[in-house]
Motif scaffolding. Sequence first.
Motif, PDB file in Angstrom:
ATOM      1  N   LEU A  59       4.135   9.314   8.276  1.00  0.00           N
ATOM      2  CA  LEU A  59       4.923  10.401   7.711  1.00  0.00           C
ATOM      3  C   LEU A  59       4.335  11.784   7.956  1.00  0.00           C
ATOM      4  N   ASN A  60       3.073  11.872   8.360  1.00  0.00           N
ATOM      5  CA  ASN A  60       2.374  13.159   8.456  1.00  0.00           C
ATOM      6  C   ASN A  60       2.220  13.773   7.079  1.00  0.00           C
ATOM      7  N   GLY A  61       1.459  14.810   7.006  1.00  0.00           N
ATOM      8  CA  GLY A  61       1.274  15.510   5.748  1.00  0.00           C
ATOM      9  C   GLY A  61       0.225  14.843   4.872  1.00  0.00           C
ATOM     10  N   TYR A  62       0.136  15.324   3.639  1.00  0.00           N
ATOM     11  CA  TYR A  62      -0.818  14.796   2.667  1.00  0.00           C
ATOM     12  C   TYR A  62      -0.067  13.925   1.681  1.00  0.00           C
ATOM     13  N   LEU A  63      -0.183  12.624   1.855  1.00  0.00           N
ATOM     14  CA  LEU A  63       0.518  11.677   0.995  1.00  0.00           C
ATOM     15  C   LEU A  63      -0.247  11.546  -0.313  1.00  0.00           C
ATOM     16  N   GLU A  64       0.398  11.965  -1.371  1.00  0.00           N
ATOM     17  CA  GLU A  64      -0.255  12.104  -2.671  1.00  0.00           C
ATOM     18  C   GLU A  64      -0.145  10.836  -3.525  1.00  0.00           C
ATOM     19  N   ASN A  65       1.044  10.231  -3.527  1.00  0.00           N
ATOM     20  CA  ASN A  65       1.266   9.092  -4.413  1.00  0.00           C
ATOM     21  C   ASN A  65       2.405   8.251  -3.885  1.00  0.00           C
ATOM     22  N   VAL A  66       2.471   7.004  -4.341  1.00  0.00           N
ATOM     23  CA  VAL A  66       3.551   6.097  -3.957  1.00  0.00           C
ATOM     24  C   VAL A  66       4.040   5.389  -5.221  1.00  0.00           C
ATOM     25  N   PHE A  67       5.352   5.324  -5.362  1.00  0.00           N
ATOM     26  CA  PHE A  67       5.997   4.618  -6.456  1.00  0.00           C
ATOM     27  C   PHE A  67       6.948   3.592  -5.870  1.00  0.00           C
ATOM     28  N   ILE A  68       7.104   2.482  -6.558  1.00  0.00           N
ATOM     29  CA  ILE A  68       7.923   1.387  -6.055  1.00  0.00           C
ATOM     30  C   ILE A  68       9.068   1.113  -7.016  1.00  0.00           C
ATOM     31  N   SER A  69      10.279   0.994  -6.453  1.00  0.00           N
ATOM     32  CA  SER A  69      11.429   0.532  -7.226  1.00  0.00           C
ATOM     33  C   SER A  69      11.868  -0.803  -6.632  1.00  0.00           C
ATOM     34  N   LYS A  70      12.967  -1.349  -7.082  1.00  0.00           N
ATOM     35  CA  LYS A  70      13.426  -2.660  -6.600  1.00  0.00           C
ATOM     36  C   LYS A  70      13.642  -2.691  -5.094  1.00  0.00           C
ATOM     37  N   LYS A  71      14.214  -1.609  -4.524  1.00  0.00           N
ATOM     38  CA  LYS A  71      14.570  -1.602  -3.110  1.00  0.00           C
ATOM     39  C   LYS A  71      13.803  -0.598  -2.261  1.00  0.00           C
ATOM     40  N   HIS A  72      13.099   0.343  -2.913  1.00  0.00           N
ATOM     41  CA  HIS A  72      12.535   1.469  -2.161  1.00  0.00           C
ATOM     42  C   HIS A  72      11.088   1.771  -2.502  1.00  0.00           C
ATOM     43  N   LEU A  73      10.429   2.427  -1.540  1.00  0.00           N
ATOM     44  CA  LEU A  73       9.162   3.099  -1.769  1.00  0.00           C
ATOM     45  C   LEU A  73       9.473   4.583  -1.887  1.00  0.00           C
ATOM     46  N   HIS A  74       8.816   5.264  -2.777  1.00  0.00           N
ATOM     47  CA  HIS A  74       8.978   6.711  -2.954  1.00  0.00           C
ATOM     48  C   HIS A  74       7.609   7.325  -2.707  1.00  0.00           C
ATOM     49  N   ILE A  75       7.501   8.076  -1.614  1.00  0.00           N
ATOM     50  CA  ILE A  75       6.220   8.636  -1.190  1.00  0.00           C
ATOM     51  C   ILE A  75       6.197  10.130  -1.493  1.00  0.00           C
ATOM     52  N   ILE A  76       5.221  10.556  -2.277  1.00  0.00           N
ATOM     53  CA  ILE A  76       5.056  11.965  -2.630  1.00  0.00           C
ATOM     54  C   ILE A  76       4.190  12.617  -1.562  1.00  0.00           C
ATOM     55  N   ASN A  77       4.721  13.659  -0.913  1.00  0.00           N
ATOM     56  CA  ASN A  77       4.008  14.365   0.151  1.00  0.00           C
ATOM     57  C   ASN A  77       3.819  15.813  -0.288  1.00  0.00           C
ATOM     58  N   SER A  78       2.588  16.155  -0.689  1.00  0.00           N
ATOM     59  CA  SER A  78       2.362  17.489  -1.257  1.00  0.00           C
ATOM     60  C   SER A  78       2.296  18.582  -0.202  1.00  0.00           C
ATOM     61  N   SER A  79       1.896  18.277   1.029  1.00  0.00           N
ATOM     62  CA  SER A  79       1.822  19.333   2.037  1.00  0.00           C
ATOM     63  C   SER A  79       3.184  19.654   2.648  1.00  0.00           C
ATOM     64  N   ARG A  80       4.109  18.727   2.576  1.00  0.00           N
ATOM     65  CA  ARG A  80       5.456  18.962   3.096  1.00  0.00           C
ATOM     66  C   ARG A  80       6.466  19.253   1.981  1.00  0.00           C
ATOM     67  N   ASN A  81       5.994  19.263   0.740  1.00  0.00           N
ATOM     68  CA  ASN A  81       6.841  19.537  -0.427  1.00  0.00           C
ATOM     69  C   ASN A  81       8.092  18.655  -0.458  1.00  0.00           C
ATOM     70  N   ASN A  82       7.861  17.343  -0.289  1.00  0.00           N
ATOM     71  CA  ASN A  82       9.010  16.455  -0.361  1.00  0.00           C
ATOM     72  C   ASN A  82       8.632  15.091  -0.916  1.00  0.00           C
ATOM     73  N   ILE A  83       9.672  14.325  -1.199  1.00  0.00           N
ATOM     74  CA  ILE A  83       9.555  12.925  -1.564  1.00  0.00           C
ATOM     75  C   ILE A  83      10.349  12.153  -0.522  1.00  0.00           C
ATOM     76  N   THR A  84       9.706  11.221   0.157  1.00  0.00           N
ATOM     77  CA  THR A  84      10.374  10.413   1.161  1.00  0.00           C
ATOM     78  C   THR A  84      10.723   9.067   0.543  1.00  0.00           C
ATOM     79  N   ILE A  85      11.979   8.668   0.708  1.00  0.00           N
ATOM     80  CA  ILE A  85      12.442   7.378   0.203  1.00  0.00           C
ATOM     81  C   ILE A  85      12.550   6.426   1.382  1.00  0.00           C
ATOM     82  N   ILE A  86      11.920   5.265   1.248  1.00  0.00           N
ATOM     83  CA  ILE A  86      11.826   4.288   2.335  1.00  0.00           C
ATOM     84  C   ILE A  86      12.342   2.933   1.844  1.00  0.00           C
ATOM     85  N   ASP A  87      13.156   2.286   2.666  1.00  0.00           N
ATOM     86  CA  ASP A  87      13.645   0.945   2.365  1.00  0.00           C
ATOM     87  C   ASP A  87      12.486  -0.046   2.460  1.00  0.00           C
ATOM     88  N   LYS A  88      12.256  -0.836   1.407  1.00  0.00           N
ATOM     89  CA  LYS A  88      11.126  -1.765   1.388  1.00  0.00           C
ATOM     90  C   LYS A  88      11.269  -2.898   2.399  1.00  0.00           C
TER      91      LYS A  88
END
Length: 110
Positions: A59-88
Motif C-alpha cells: 500500500l505504500n505509506g505508513y501503515l498505522e493500524n489494521v482492523f478486521i470485520s467479517k469481510k474486510h481488512l481496514h488499514i489505517i495509513n497515516s502518511s496518506r491520510n486514508n483508510i484502505t478497505i481490502i476484501d479478506k
Amino acid sequence: IYIINLNNYEIEKKYLIDEITSNFAYDADTNMLYVLAIESGTVYSINLNNEQTKKQIHLNGYLENVFISKKHLHIINSSRNNITIIDKSTYQQIKNISLKFSPIYVNKLF
C-alpha cells in the motif's frame, strides 16, 4: 513474530518477517494473523493453520493500524491520510477513504 502460550509462557511458533513491523491483528474467523510492515507499507498475512507467511498487499505509506470485520481488512495509513478497505478473501482493494486529517488517532473502528 513469536506466538507465546499464555499458560506456560513458552514460545510455540516463530514467524520471520524481514522488516520492521508496526502492528498486527488476529482474525479468529479464518485463523489468520495480519502484520503491518513500516518500511515497505506492506500487509503480510500468516495462515496459522498451515504456518504460511505471504506478502499480500503493498500500500505504500505508513501503515498505522489494521482492523478486521467479517469481510474486510481496514488499514489505517497515516502518511496518506486514508483508510484502505481490502476484501479478506481476494486481497483486492475495495476503496480508499480519504480523510482531512492524519488517522494516527483512529484507535478502533469496530
